[in-house]
Design a protein around this motif. Structure first.
Motif, PDB file in Angstrom:
ATOM      1  N   VAL A 490      35.918  52.077  35.201  1.00  0.00           N
ATOM      2  CA  VAL A 490      36.466  51.169  35.781  1.00  0.00           C
ATOM      3  C   VAL A 490      35.211  50.218  35.219  1.00  0.00           C
ATOM      4  CG1 VAL A 490      37.999  51.066  37.350  1.00  0.00           C
ATOM      5  CG2 VAL A 490      35.778  51.442  38.181  1.00  0.00           C
ATOM      6  N   GLU A 491      35.652  48.863  34.985  1.00  0.00           N
ATOM      7  CA  GLU A 491      34.823  48.017  34.711  1.00  0.00           C
ATOM      8  C   GLU A 491      34.549  46.880  35.835  1.00  0.00           C
ATOM      9  OE1 GLU A 491      34.620  46.792  31.013  1.00  0.00           O
ATOM     10  OE2 GLU A 491      33.618  48.427  29.955  1.00  0.00           O
ATOM     11  N   PRO A 492      33.718  46.546  35.862  1.00  0.00           N
ATOM     12  CA  PRO A 492      33.486  45.043  36.672  1.00  0.00           C
ATOM     13  C   PRO A 492      34.808  43.452  35.962  1.00  0.00           C
ATOM     14  CG  PRO A 492      31.638  45.476  36.799  1.00  0.00           C
ATOM     15  CD  PRO A 492      32.524  46.382  35.511  1.00  0.00           C
ATOM     16  N   LEU A 493      35.263  42.866  37.107  1.00  0.00           N
ATOM     17  CA  LEU A 493      35.776  41.731  36.561  1.00  0.00           C
ATOM     18  C   LEU A 493      35.191  40.839  36.400  1.00  0.00           C
ATOM     19  CD1 LEU A 493      38.704  42.476  39.490  1.00  0.00           C
ATOM     20  CD2 LEU A 493      38.772  42.487  36.679  1.00  0.00           C
ATOM     21  N   ASP A 494      35.278  39.875  35.550  1.00  0.00           N
ATOM     22  CA  ASP A 494      34.854  38.922  34.465  1.00  0.00           C
ATOM     23  C   ASP A 494      35.505  37.468  35.801  1.00  0.00           C
ATOM     24  OD1 ASP A 494      33.760  40.069  32.613  1.00  0.00           O
ATOM     25  OD2 ASP A 494      35.206  38.808  31.325  1.00  0.00           O
ATOM     26  N   PRO A 495      35.017  36.654  35.987  1.00  0.00           N
ATOM     27  CA  PRO A 495      35.044  35.411  36.662  1.00  0.00           C
ATOM     28  C   PRO A 495      36.336  35.192  36.400  1.00  0.00           C
ATOM     29  CG  PRO A 495      33.262  34.991  35.936  1.00  0.00           C
ATOM     30  CD  PRO A 495      33.843  36.272  34.834  1.00  0.00           C
ATOM     31  N   ALA A 496      37.196  34.491  35.252  1.00  0.00           N
ATOM     32  CA  ALA A 496      38.218  34.491  34.808  1.00  0.00           C
ATOM     33  C   ALA A 496      39.521  36.142  35.058  1.00  0.00           C
ATOM     34  CB  ALA A 496      38.516  34.312  33.648  1.00  0.00           C
ATOM     35  N   GLU A 497      38.556  36.791  35.814  1.00  0.00           N
ATOM     36  CA  GLU A 497      39.784  37.965  35.451  1.00  0.00           C
ATOM     37  C   GLU A 497      40.345  38.095  36.895  1.00  0.00           C
ATOM     38  OE1 GLU A 497      39.020  40.435  32.411  1.00  0.00           O
ATOM     39  OE2 GLU A 497      38.052  40.649  33.844  1.00  0.00           O
ATOM     40  N   LEU A 498      39.882  37.765  38.343  1.00  0.00           N
ATOM     41  CA  LEU A 498      39.961  37.783  39.719  1.00  0.00           C
ATOM     42  C   LEU A 498      41.673  37.657  40.065  1.00  0.00           C
ATOM     43  CD1 LEU A 498      36.488  36.148  41.023  1.00  0.00           C
ATOM     44  CD2 LEU A 498      37.011  38.184  40.574  1.00  0.00           C
ATOM     45  N   PRO A 499      41.515  38.291  40.375  1.00  0.00           N
ATOM     46  CA  PRO A 499      42.852  38.439  40.809  1.00  0.00           C
ATOM     47  C   PRO A 499      43.160  36.768  41.975  1.00  0.00           C
ATOM     48  CG  PRO A 499      42.136  39.821  42.467  1.00  0.00           C
ATOM     49  CD  PRO A 499      41.128  39.416  41.508  1.00  0.00           C
TER      50      PRO A 499
END
Length: 561
Positions: A490-499
């Motif tokens: 896994v990789e961290p989510l970018d700000p635009a990818e937050l659920p």
């Protein structure tokens, strides 16, 4: 020659005094011009240079005891690691080399002396010879020894490291490695397929890389083993030993591309089934006085003082005939499912507990209430794992887990307090699987069956009517347990990818109208009513915007993008 050296020494002292006098004049001028910065800079140096003028008594004292000084007259240039041999016409009486970390000497024969440079720097080599013509009977030959680095050593090391890099490229075709020598450090840059390949490359380089070595003198202890290093000068007849010190330091800057974090999804599924059956009958016949004339109490359901554990009591003939029948069938069913997820860096251990703790009385130190204390025992799902990324997406997992539940039936009473028991299922294992694959690391299928019977001899064994003269019981249970693990990179989510939604985002507090009139426990409006502060709607709206007003700062990638 001694007289000439005396004049030279006196001239040097006069020159030093002249320099000190000039510096003193500058300092006095700085103080006179009120320049504290210049004065503070010159004062420490002036105190070191300031010499008292030589008087006649002090000069006569010096001439009486000091005949002169011996300064280097010749220079001996050495290349580090390459010895030079001095051939004498006669055997020297003594040899002195003050700094043996820069160079060392070795007397090959009575008239041959080998001098080897060890490290870049300068030192002095003094050699005494017998000379009857000299006033003291000896002459001293002084060399200024200058050790320079080998101009060809760097080129040789570069060729060796280039050849080593070619061999690494052939052995590890998926890696891209660069070797660069900076001073006494070897910097390894590039990228490799995984951490295991990085370790293998480092091992190959450590075993085959040339070492930058230096000869360091040391003495031998009483057992003949090397002791601590010593820079003392040895006599020609003294025992001399040298050791090799490696100065090459490896700096690993190899990176492994791709995600280096592993999310482990664990599924714990368990089903417990249990069933119990019992059947038994007791009866008694009482006489006119209320005493038992005849009875059958084998089932333990009816005692002379009353009845217990009876679900079908029957009374006949005005209570003179009492019959107690116990026919029960018990069923129990339990299902549990836990799916914890835990994320850890490559090679790091992560732990997780989903459950709680219950207190257990323990004996502790003396307190005001005695020796009584409490220890909290955890229960639930405990998980700990360490991932190792072996081959891009092949992951080795060191997993340990414990699934525990409270069980009041196996509990006990301690100091008047009821303490429940704990049922546990524990495993610890090491497995290896690809990303996204699932493996059952633990499983259990358990069945148990038990039975018991209390009967009247002979009568209880009769068919059909035997049940009236005994008590029969049986029980059975089944347990199924399976634990599945599934790793994923896994990789961290970018700000635009937050659920967009999180658990509980769709649950809001109902308003007064929804709660009191429509009996709603959840609001249909996507906004909390906040009944605790819903007295001033204007102020309530101001409080909602407090976060946006006062929480400021950048966000985004950790590298500043």
């Amino acid at each position: 020659m001694i007289r000439a050296r005396r004049h030279i020494s006196r001239g040097l002292r006069l020159a030093t005094q002249l320099v000190g006098t000039i510096a003193l004049s500058l300092a006095h001028a700085a103080h006179a011009q009120d320049d504290p910065e210049l004065a503070a800079t010159l004062d420490p140096a002036l105190r070191a240079l300031e010499l008292s003028p030589a008087t006649g008594d002090s000069q006569s004292k010096l001439d009486r005891f000091v005949a002169g000084t011996v300064d280097p007259e010749f220079s001996l240039d050495l290349v580090m690691g390459r010895p030079r041999i001095l051939v004498f016409r006669k055997t020297p009486k003594r040899v002195q080399l003050p700094d043996e970390t820069v160079a060392r000497f070795e007397l090959i024969s009575d008239t041959e002396l080998s001098v080897t440079g060890l490290a870049t720097g300068t030192t002095q080599l003094n050699i005494w010879f017998d000379d009857p013509t000299a006033p003291s009977g000896q002459q001293v030959i002084a060399y200024l020894v200058r050790v320079m680095p080998d101009p060809e050593a760097r080129a040789r090391l570069d060729r060796v490291f280039q050849s080593l890099r070619d061999e690494i490229d052939a052995i590890f075709p998926t890696a891209d490695i660069t070797l660069r020598l900076v001073g006494e450090s070897l910097i390894i840059e590039g990228q490799a397929r995984d951490s295991r390949e990085v370790d293998e490359i480092i091992q190959v380089i450590e075993a085959n890389a040339p070492k930058i070595e230096a000869q360091v003198p040391f003495q031998l202890d009483a057992q003949g083993n090397p002791a601590v290093a010593s820079a003392e000068a040895f006599s020609l007849t003294g025992e001399r030993r040298t050791g090799t010190a490696t100065r090459l330091r490896i700096i690993n800057r190899i990176v492994v591309p791709g995600p280096q974090q592993v999310a482990l999804r664990v599924t714990v599924a368990e089903v417990n089934r249990a069933a119990a059956r019992s059947v038994g009958m007791n009866f008694t016949y009482d006489d006119e006085g209320g005493d038992i004339s005849f009875g059958q109490l084998t089932g333990g359901l009816l005692a002379p003082g009353g009845e217990s554990f009876v679900n079908l009591p029957i009374s006949l003939d005005n209570g003179q005939i009492r019959i107690a029948i116990n026919a029960l069938r018990g069923l129990s069913f339990a299902k549990s499912l836990a799916e914890p997820t835990l994320v850890a860096m490559n090679g790091q251990t992560a732990s997780f507990l989903a459950g709680g703790e219950f207190p257990v009385p323990v004996v502790t130190g003396a307190t005001s209430d005695g020796l009584q204390g409490v220890d909290f025992i955890p229960f639930g799902v405990e998980l700990a794992f360490t991932p190792y990324i072996e081959d891009r997406d092949r992951i080795r997992l060191v997993v340990s887990a414990e699934v525990s539940t409270r069980n009041t039936s196996t509990g006990t009473t301690i100091a008047g307090a009821s303490v429940s028991g704990r049922d546990t299922r524990t495993f610890e294992t090491v497995v290896e699987l690809r990303e996204g694959q699932t493996l059952a690391v633990a499983g259990l299928i358990q069945q148990s069956l038990g039975g018991a019977s209390d009967r009247v001899p002979a009568l209880g064994d009769l068919p059909f009517v035997g049940m009236f003269f005994g008590n029969n019981r049986n029980s059975s249970s089944e347990q199924e347990l399976v634990i599945l693990v599934s790793p994923q990179l896994v990789e961290p989510l970018d700000p635009a990818e937050l659920p967009q939604y999180l658990p509980g985002d769709d649950i809001f507090e109902p308003s007064d109208i929804e709660f009191f009139i429509f009996s709603k426990l959840e609001s249909r409006v996507r906004q909390d009513f906040r009944s605790s502060v819903a007295t001033d709607y204007e102020r309530q709206a101001t409080m909602r915007s407090a976060n946006q007003q006062f929480i400021l700062g950048p966000f985004g990638h950790s590298d500043g993008r």
